[in-house]
Enzyme design. Sequence first.
Site: not given
Ligand code: PLP
Length: 395
Positions: A71, A203, A329
């Site tokens: 993110t 992760h 998410c």
């Molecule tokens: N981008 C994509 C395509 C994702 O699937 C995710 C997580 O679900 C993210 C960004 C966000 O990553 P993080 O969880 O490390 O913030």
Amino acid sequence: MRVYLDHNATTAVDPAVVDAMQPYFSEAYGNASSIHSAGQRARAAVDASRDSVGRLMGAKPSEIVFTSGGTEADNLAVFGLIESARAASSVRPHLITTAIEHHAVLNAAQYAAKKGIDVTFVPVSASGVVDAEKVRAAQRAETFLISVMHANNELGTIQPIEEIARIAAEADIYFHTDAVQSAGKLPLDVNKLGVDLLTLSGHKIYGPKGVGALYVRAGTPIVPQMFGGHHERDRRPGTENVPAIVGFGRSAELAAKHLTSEDESTRMAQLRDKLEHEILAAVPGTRVNGDPRRRVANTTNLTFDGIAGEAFVIALDLLGISVSTGAACSSGAIEPSHVLRAIGLTDDQAESSIRFSLGRATTATEIDYVISTVKATVERMRNLSPTHTTPASLR
Ligand code: PLP
């Protein structure tokens, strides 16, 4: 039996990654900026991880900026480039992205639009793939950045990154791709892909949560979005999260190793295809979302006509199976998935869709259990539902 088929949401940390991280909590706990030996040990570990993460995508270590996750890396790409476009010219900057991006890009772009940036959200086809020519058609003289994800987190569909990169380069526009869901599943090479910026997250590749990276091609002008010390070559301040960075580095090495094993990707694709074909054959009123010929090997997204997705996820959970409806998410929110809507599903269809995402540890026995449990659960839910009307496809 417990079967975890939600690897696109997150993965278990590999035991080798835990081992690699362990010394950096209480034994080698120095601050990587300190000049004494404890600090230098931490610095050496961070540098080694930078090499490993760079190697996973064919980048130089100096082009890797560690962040708190995917993110933050996505936000740094979008806002870091907005700031530099604003500094370079007084015209209103224009950003191109797509309707199926992860919220980390989508909501960043929506916020940017509120703050006076022109944004074009390019639509996708019913199969969940962006048409590179539509990206070309959206370009303007003021376009400073194109951001298109590599593999979609909900559908697994792979986007034509190399083609879009060529279009962007012809027009001298910077190009970012969110490769969070393709890392470890597809070979990554920033030069072959032709990208200037690329996002990774720890992760999703059997590393720890709360760590990620933004690849920034040498010469790409990003303006930092936080202010503090001179960490990460002045691109992202803050004392490095050494254990997490070490774990991320180790997970990147393991991901590279797994990628070179053809057996492993074939095994994953065979299990996914078996799951998909047998559910489609055994459960009437079921459809695949996203182009089956352009997907990462671990993902399938299915619509089950007349089934409430959330109730289905809970019913499967009670039977030991972890899957998700929409993107993890955004679960908690009842909003139907923006990705499924973007490919033309109705709200009802989107809410009746389930994502199954396999991982390294998924076995054939688990897949057999999921197939029979899904079949029995759908039958039970359809029979029990007082409001259930047989979908047209089943009449
Ligand atoms: N981008 C994509 C395509 C994702 O699937 C995710 C997580 O679900 C993210 C960004 C966000 O990553 P993080 O969880 O490390 O913030």
